[in-house]
Scaffold this motif. Structure first.
Motif, PDB file in Angstrom:
ATOM      1  N   UNK A  93      -1.851   7.663  10.150  1.00 46.74           N
ATOM      2  CA  UNK A  93      -0.885   7.241   9.130  1.00 46.74           C
ATOM      3  C   UNK A  93      -1.465   7.288   7.721  1.00 46.74           C
ATOM      4  N   UNK A  94      -2.769   7.511   7.600  1.00 48.91           N
ATOM      5  CA  UNK A  94      -3.419   7.484   6.291  1.00 48.91           C
ATOM      6  C   UNK A  94      -3.576   8.902   5.733  1.00 48.91           C
ATOM      7  N   UNK A  95      -3.565   8.985   4.430  1.00 48.25           N
ATOM      8  CA  UNK A  95      -3.692  10.289   3.774  1.00 48.25           C
ATOM      9  C   UNK A  95      -5.134  10.778   3.793  1.00 48.25           C
ATOM     10  N   UNK A  96      -5.287  12.070   3.530  1.00 48.29           N
ATOM     11  CA  UNK A  96      -6.621  12.641   3.379  1.00 48.29           C
ATOM     12  C   UNK A  96      -7.338  11.910   2.240  1.00 48.29           C
ATOM     13  N   UNK A  97      -8.621  11.750   2.404  1.00 46.70           N
ATOM     14  CA  UNK A  97      -9.414  11.032   1.409  1.00 46.70           C
ATOM     15  C   UNK A  97      -9.538   9.555   1.710  1.00 46.70           C
ATOM     16  N   UNK A  98      -8.798   9.063   2.689  1.00 42.24           N
ATOM     17  CA  UNK A  98      -8.896   7.657   3.082  1.00 42.24           C
ATOM     18  C   UNK A  98     -10.214   7.408   3.803  1.00 42.24           C
ATOM     19  N   UNK A  99     -10.618   6.168   3.815  1.00 38.62           N
ATOM     20  CA  UNK A  99     -11.886   5.786   4.415  1.00 38.62           C
ATOM     21  C   UNK A  99     -11.667   4.880   5.623  1.00 38.62           C
ATOM     22  N   UNK A 100     -12.577   4.981   6.575  1.00 43.90           N
ATOM     23  CA  UNK A 100     -12.624   4.098   7.732  1.00 43.90           C
ATOM     24  C   UNK A 100     -13.967   3.391   7.711  1.00 43.90           C
ATOM     25  N   UNK A 157       0.829  -1.210   0.000  1.00 42.79           N
ATOM     26  CA  UNK A 157       0.000   0.000   0.000  1.00 42.79           C
ATOM     27  C   UNK A 157       0.858   1.252   0.000  1.00 42.79           C
ATOM     28  N   UNK A 158       0.416   2.238  -0.740  1.00 40.71           N
ATOM     29  CA  UNK A 158       1.037   3.557  -0.710  1.00 40.71           C
ATOM     30  C   UNK A 158       0.163   4.410   0.199  1.00 40.71           C
ATOM     31  N   UNK A 159       0.583   4.590   1.442  1.00 42.29           N
ATOM     32  CA  UNK A 159      -0.219   5.322   2.415  1.00 42.29           C
ATOM     33  C   UNK A 159      -0.243   6.827   2.160  1.00 42.29           C
ATOM     34  N   UNK A 160       0.490   7.281   1.135  1.00 42.75           N
ATOM     35  CA  UNK A 160       0.401   8.678   0.740  1.00 42.75           C
ATOM     36  C   UNK A 160      -0.786   8.913  -0.194  1.00 42.75           C
ATOM     37  N   UNK A 161      -1.448   7.834  -0.580  1.00 46.48           N
ATOM     38  CA  UNK A 161      -2.659   7.906  -1.391  1.00 46.48           C
ATOM     39  C   UNK A 161      -3.811   7.373  -0.544  1.00 46.48           C
ATOM     40  N   UNK A 162      -5.046   7.766  -0.843  1.00 50.90           N
ATOM     41  CA  UNK A 162      -6.184   7.275  -0.052  1.00 50.90           C
ATOM     42  C   UNK A 162      -6.325   5.758  -0.111  1.00 50.90           C
ATOM     43  N   UNK A 163      -6.588   5.185   1.041  1.00 48.08           N
ATOM     44  CA  UNK A 163      -6.846   3.757   1.173  1.00 48.08           C
ATOM     45  C   UNK A 163      -8.059   3.585   2.092  1.00 48.08           C
ATOM     46  N   UNK A 164      -8.542   2.377   2.216  1.00 44.68           N
ATOM     47  CA  UNK A 164      -9.633   2.078   3.140  1.00 44.68           C
ATOM     48  C   UNK A 164      -9.099   1.224   4.279  1.00 44.68           C
ATOM     49  N   UNK A 165      -9.411   1.624   5.480  1.00 44.96           N
ATOM     50  CA  UNK A 165      -9.097   0.855   6.683  1.00 44.96           C
ATOM     51  C   UNK A 165     -10.401   0.200   7.131  1.00 44.96           C
TER      52      UNK A 165
END
Length: 166
Positions: free
Chosen positions: A79-86, A46-54
């Motif tokens: 640790x997650x970038x803006x735009x990531x989802x929880x 994963x590139x945590x500098x891009x949005x991901x889903x947790x």
């Protein structure tokens, strides 16, 4: 992510795919979020500098308040970038208290700790996030397409929500 050796064995057997659909398995304990975030398997996938889903689906109710589940989620989100989802689901006694008391007793008699959290306690996991529609609802109600659920809220006894880091 899991810390069960049997789950790890099955996960390794299933980890195949293309670079675009790459998956990894982190052998870790949720109680140690720094170990998760520094795991080479995670960092190589994963590139945590891009949005991901947790996705923390049906797992946080196995953490006691002493385990600091809010701090764990905050550490992971930081640790997650803006735009990531929880994405979280969590059992509750708000909807059918006696059923959940009985269920928790079965878990505890088997040596497994579990606890319910109220809607307000569940909402704390999403502090500072933008909740997606329909917000915090019983998990059977979380259907963005608007389908009518066939299960009653009191049959699922579980809150669910999706938030976006803004």
């Amino acid at each position: 992510m899991d810390n069960d050796p049997i789950v790890l064995s099955h996960a390794r057997a299933l980890l195949t795919g293309t670079p675009e659909g790459r998956t990894a398995y982190v052998d870790a304990d949720l109680k140690d979020p720094q170990a998760i975030l520094s795991a080479s398997e995670l960092l190589e996938t994963l590139n945590l500098e891009r949005p991901v889903a947790l996705s923390l689906v049906a797992v946080l109710h196995f953490l006691s308040d002493d385990d600091d589940p809010y701090g764990i989620v905050e550490t992971l989100l930081d640790a997650l970038s803006l735009g990531s989802f929880l994405v979280i689901s969590h059992v509750t006694a708000d909807l059918e208290p006696q059923m959940m008391t009985d269920a928790l007793n079965v878990y505890r008699q088997s040596g497994v700790y579990a606890q319910t959290r109220t809607r307000d306690e569940f909402a704390r996991f999403f502090t500072g996030l933008e909740l997606l529609d329909p917000g915090i609802v019983a998990s059977n109600q979380w259907r963005p397409q608007g389908e009518s659920p066939s299960w009653l809220d009191s049959q699922v006894n579980c809150w669910a929500a999706v938030g976006r880091k803004v």
